[in-house]
Motif scaffolding. Structure first.
Motif, PDB file in Angstrom:
ATOM      1  N   LEU A  44       0.839  -1.195   0.000  1.00 37.51           N
ATOM      2  CA  LEU A  44       0.000   0.000   0.000  1.00 37.51           C
ATOM      3  C   LEU A  44       0.877   1.250   0.000  1.00 37.51           C
ATOM      4  N   GLU A  45       0.623   2.106  -0.960  1.00 39.76           N
ATOM      5  CA  GLU A  45       1.397   3.334  -1.165  1.00 39.76           C
ATOM      6  C   GLU A  45       0.511   4.530  -0.868  1.00 39.76           C
ATOM      7  N   HIS A  46       1.114   5.555  -0.285  1.00 39.60           N
ATOM      8  CA  HIS A  46       0.376   6.750   0.138  1.00 39.60           C
ATOM      9  C   HIS A  46      -0.129   7.582  -1.035  1.00 39.60           C
ATOM     10  N   GLN A  47       0.681   7.707  -2.096  1.00 41.61           N
ATOM     11  CA  GLN A  47       0.331   8.550  -3.235  1.00 41.61           C
ATOM     12  C   GLN A  47       0.557   7.792  -4.533  1.00 41.61           C
ATOM     13  N   PRO A  48      -0.158   8.162  -5.612  1.00 41.99           N
ATOM     14  CA  PRO A  48       0.110   7.529  -6.904  1.00 41.99           C
ATOM     15  C   PRO A  48       1.443   8.000  -7.459  1.00 41.99           C
ATOM     16  N   PRO A  49       2.044   7.241  -8.376  1.00 45.46           N
ATOM     17  CA  PRO A  49       3.310   7.694  -8.960  1.00 45.46           C
ATOM     18  C   PRO A  49       3.108   8.963  -9.768  1.00 45.46           C
ATOM     19  N   PHE A  59      10.603  11.258  -6.819  1.00 42.22           N
ATOM     20  CA  PHE A  59       9.446  11.283  -5.915  1.00 42.22           C
ATOM     21  C   PHE A  59       9.329   9.921  -5.223  1.00 42.22           C
ATOM     22  N   TYR A  60       9.272   9.921  -3.873  1.00 47.41           N
ATOM     23  CA  TYR A  60       9.359   8.648  -3.157  1.00 47.41           C
ATOM     24  C   TYR A  60       8.282   7.618  -3.525  1.00 47.41           C
ATOM     25  N   PRO A  61       7.035   8.017  -3.804  1.00 45.92           N
ATOM     26  CA  PRO A  61       6.061   6.990  -4.211  1.00 45.92           C
ATOM     27  C   PRO A  61       6.466   6.236  -5.482  1.00 45.92           C
ATOM     28  N   ASN A  62       7.373   6.816  -6.285  1.00 47.32           N
ATOM     29  CA  ASN A  62       7.837   6.111  -7.481  1.00 47.32           C
ATOM     30  C   ASN A  62       8.824   4.994  -7.142  1.00 47.32           C
ATOM     31  N   GLY A  63       9.452   5.092  -5.945  1.00 45.34           N
ATOM     32  CA  GLY A  63      10.545   4.189  -5.636  1.00 45.34           C
ATOM     33  C   GLY A  63      10.132   2.732  -5.534  1.00 45.34           C
ATOM     34  N   GLY A  64       8.965   2.487  -4.899  1.00 41.70           N
ATOM     35  CA  GLY A  64       8.514   1.110  -4.770  1.00 41.70           C
ATOM     36  C   GLY A  64       8.126   0.494  -6.092  1.00 41.70           C
ATOM     37  N   LEU A  65       8.021   1.309  -7.114  1.00 42.68           N
ATOM     38  CA  LEU A  65       7.687   0.847  -8.455  1.00 42.68           C
ATOM     39  C   LEU A  65       8.949   0.713  -9.325  1.00 42.68           C
ATOM     40  N   LEU A  66       9.693   1.804  -9.467  1.00 43.56           N
ATOM     41  CA  LEU A  66      10.822   1.796 -10.406  1.00 43.56           C
ATOM     42  C   LEU A  66      11.963   0.899  -9.949  1.00 43.56           C
ATOM     43  N   GLU A 191       5.685  11.102 -23.002  1.00 39.68           N
ATOM     44  CA  GLU A 191       5.497   9.653 -23.161  1.00 39.68           C
ATOM     45  C   GLU A 191       6.374   8.866 -22.191  1.00 39.68           C
ATOM     46  N   GLN A 192       7.586   9.382 -21.907  1.00 37.88           N
ATOM     47  CA  GLN A 192       8.428   8.685 -20.924  1.00 37.88           C
ATOM     48  C   GLN A 192       7.837   8.780 -19.515  1.00 37.88           C
ATOM     49  N   CYS A 193       6.977   9.764 -19.296  1.00 39.97           N
ATOM     50  CA  CYS A 193       6.331   9.875 -17.980  1.00 39.97           C
ATOM     51  C   CYS A 193       5.356   8.732 -17.723  1.00 39.97           C
ATOM     52  N   GLN A 194       4.880   8.092 -18.779  1.00 40.43           N
ATOM     53  CA  GLN A 194       3.807   7.107 -18.635  1.00 40.43           C
ATOM     54  C   GLN A 194       4.365   5.711 -18.336  1.00 40.43           C
ATOM     55  N   LEU A 195       3.760   5.050 -17.363  1.00 43.71           N
ATOM     56  CA  LEU A 195       4.243   3.740 -16.936  1.00 43.71           C
ATOM     57  C   LEU A 195       4.273   2.733 -18.086  1.00 43.71           C
ATOM     58  N   ILE A 210      -4.365   0.394 -13.164  1.00 40.25           N
ATOM     59  CA  ILE A 210      -5.557   1.236 -13.052  1.00 40.25           C
ATOM     60  C   ILE A 210      -5.032   2.587 -12.594  1.00 40.25           C
ATOM     61  N   VAL A 211      -5.024   3.554 -13.490  1.00 40.13           N
ATOM     62  CA  VAL A 211      -4.320   4.812 -13.255  1.00 40.13           C
ATOM     63  C   VAL A 211      -4.738   5.439 -11.924  1.00 40.13           C
ATOM     64  N   ASP A 212      -3.725   5.815 -11.153  1.00 40.41           N
ATOM     65  CA  ASP A 212      -3.865   6.470  -9.848  1.00 40.41           C
ATOM     66  C   ASP A 212      -4.490   5.570  -8.780  1.00 40.41           C
ATOM     67  N   LYS A 213      -4.698   4.266  -9.084  1.00 43.63           N
ATOM     68  CA  LYS A 213      -5.300   3.380  -8.084  1.00 43.63           C
ATOM     69  C   LYS A 213      -4.462   2.130  -7.811  1.00 43.63           C
ATOM     70  N   GLN A 214      -4.067   1.432  -8.855  1.00 44.81           N
ATOM     71  CA  GLN A 214      -3.406   0.144  -8.623  1.00 44.81           C
ATOM     72  C   GLN A 214      -2.476  -0.199  -9.783  1.00 44.81           C
ATOM     73  N   ILE A 215      -1.348  -0.814  -9.449  1.00 47.07           N
ATOM     74  CA  ILE A 215      -0.403  -1.323 -10.449  1.00 47.07           C
ATOM     75  C   ILE A 215      -0.042  -2.749 -10.059  1.00 47.07           C
ATOM     76  N   ASP A 216      -0.148  -3.661 -11.011  1.00 46.55           N
ATOM     77  CA  ASP A 216       0.219  -5.057 -10.787  1.00 46.55           C
ATOM     78  C   ASP A 216       1.527  -5.352 -11.521  1.00 46.55           C
ATOM     79  N   LEU A 217       2.479  -5.913 -10.799  1.00 47.20           N
ATOM     80  CA  LEU A 217       3.749  -6.314 -11.393  1.00 47.20           C
ATOM     81  C   LEU A 217       3.851  -7.832 -11.382  1.00 47.20           C
TER      82      LEU A 217
END
Length: 535
Positions: A44-49, A59-66, A191-195, A210-217
């Protein structure tokens, strides 16, 4: 101050979590200490990427993703801060740090099947070093004095600099230096901004968003190029990671302690005891950079007087802020930089709370108390504005407490919402926004340049040519001792000029279920789930 999680707020997140299978263990049970493959981590992340163009993605919310999607040339050991091999197996640096040669490991591919070779690395760093006007790509703040790349052969790449660039080796390990495919790096900024366009070589790939809600890896089963110092090699243990945006603090912690989630970021200070009392693990990871603080803009017509800036510095009771709102996870700041930062200098004596001196300085500057208690000068009130910084923990409460302290000096601080529609415009106007609230993490001396230089983040909207010159000098000193001395000189200059009121050393605070093992963090507190497994 533990808080109860209401049924209503838990229901709000139940829909997403139910679709994920929650935090219930899905991997085959294993004896404690014995890693297993399989399972899903619900994070669970506090903010969307935000924008995911790598140099702009700190931006720290990006870290758990990138950190799950990309690899870097090098790995910075978070314990020793030494730079170790990763995609680069070894490297040579010339004496004056103007030429770096990296030798790459063989067989690494991006998730689209294209090779991670010298040409791809060169294409990445040519953009990170110089940016691209045509593609609207800004250069990276972690690269200084870049001239060009040279592809020596398929496994060897050399970088040339027009002046010494001693921070470049560490820069190849930061999140913004994540390597992406040649197709990705050739796209325009938007375009590089987009996941969907981020194609890396990391241990996971994107399965769904699901933009701003959920990302599945999902795991990349052919991954076999972890840093050599990692005890775990080969594919990641987990099959999947589900990252769910959950803004409410009590919902994240409630979902964790009730078993609906496995791992959460941004555990607030008032929730730390709740996490620990439930038998879960609290991780408070240092960020080793510029401290959480208030940054005063001298181009504001009131703050143009250094006596006013020093008065606000002396009239801020930092210890009261930390003791009232935070926990020992948040050490009181003793300088502009964290005590764990490269080049730190202890300036605690300069930051002692002294309201008498603060009042004297304001009197000397000609600001007299009006009938309502707010100081005035030439018919103008001593009023200043600041926006709540949404990424910073308890920013609103921190600013409101500082406003109470400053009110006793006769200074009015207007605390504005961090989601105000005028923020994007007003934040760049020193007259409208006299003060900024923030921090930045990086385990290299260059972090102070990133924060203050007029061509980097420029948090004080600087017109100070001396400050820019000092920052540029430190970034070009090849000798580590001389560089640390210069960073110390800069910290003292920033404090003496009243540009900063350091508050505390901001950690990244996470909570983890007892069934989650193997979480690791980079040197500035972003998580890696590569070696995570669930019992």
């Amino acid at each position: 101050m533990p808080r109860r999680v209401t049924a209503a707020v838990l229901l709000a997140v139940t829909g997403l979590l139910a679709g994920c299978g929650g935090g219930a263990p899905t991997a085959k049970a294993a004896p404690a200490g014995r890693s297993v493959y399989g399972g899903t981590l619900t994070y669970l992340e506090h903010q969307p990427p935000s924008c995911l163009y790598l140099p702009a993605a700190g931006f720290y919310p990006n870290g758990g993703l990138l950190n799950q999607l990309t690899d870097k040339l090098t790995w910075q050991n978070p314990e020793t801060l030494a730079i170790e091999p990763w995609i680069a197996t070894k490297w040579e640096i010339n004496k004056d740090a103007t030429e770096y040669t990296f030798h790459l490991r063989d067989g690494v591919t991006f998730s689209d099947g294209s090779p991670l070779d010298a040409a791809a690395v060169a294409a990445n760093f040519d953009v990170y070093g110089k940016g691209s006007t045509e593609l609207r790509l800004p250069p990276a703040e972690f690269v200084n004095n870049y001239e060009r790349s040279e592809v020596v052969d398929a496994r060897t790449v050399r970088f040339h600099f027009d002046k010494p660039s001693p921070g470049f080796l560490q820069g190849t390990s930061v999140i913004g230096a994540g390597l992406v495919s040649k197709r990705t790096i050739g796209l325009p900024y938007e375009e590089q901004c987009q996941l969907k366009n981020v194609v890396g070589s990391g241990p996971f790939t994107v399965a769904n968003q699901i933009v701003d809600k959920q990302i599945d890896l999902k795991v990349r089963k052919d991954y076999n190029w972890a840093p050599p110092s990692s005890k775990h090699q080969g594919r990641a243990y987990l099959d999947e990671i589900k990252i769910i945006v959950t803004p409410e603090d009590n919902v994240r912690v409630g979902a964790l302690t009730s078993g609906q989630a496995d791992f959460v970021r941004y555990v607030q200070a008032y929730d730390e005891q709740t996490v620990k009392s439930a038998g879960f693990t609290l991780y408070a990871e240092p960020t080793r950079g510029v401290n959480n603080g208030l940054y005063l803009r001298p181009s504001n017509s009131i703050l143009s007087d250094v006596r006013v800036r020093r008065a606000l510095q002396k009239g801020t009771n930092i210890k009261e802020v930390v003791d009232t709102l935070f926990t020992p996870s948040y050490p009181v700041a003793t300088s502009v930089l964290s005590h764990l930062a490269q080049g730190y200098t202890d300036l605690a004596k300069e930051l002692v709370f002294d309201p008498d001196q603060a009042n004297r300085l304001l009197d000397e500057a000609g600001w007299k108390r009006g009938a309502d208690g707010v100081r005035e000068k030439g018919g103008r009130k001593l009023e200043l504005g600041v926006f709540v910084s949404l990424p910073q923990p308890l920013s609103k409460q921190t600013l409101e407490l500082v406003a109470q302290q400053w009110a006793r000096l006769g200074v009015k601080l207007e605390v504005r919402p961090g989601d105000a529609g005028t923020l994007a415009v007003d934040i760049k106007n020193a007259e409208k926004t006299a003060i900024s609230h923030g921090m930045v993490g990086r385990a290299d001396q260059d972090v102070i340049k990133s924060h203050f230089h007029s061509e980097n983040r420029d948090v004080i909207l600087s017109e100070d040519e001396k400050l820019d010159r000092l920052l540029e000098e430190q970034s070009a000193l090849a000798d580590a001792g001389e560089r640390n001395a210069k960073v110390g000189e800069i910290q003292r200059y920033v404090i003496d000029q009243g540009y900063a009121i350091p508050l505390f050393e901001e950690p990244q605070v996470y909570g983890g279920a007892p069934t989650v093992h193997g979480v690791s963090f980079e040197a500035v507190g972003r998580p890696s789930f590569y070696s995570v497994w669930k019992s």
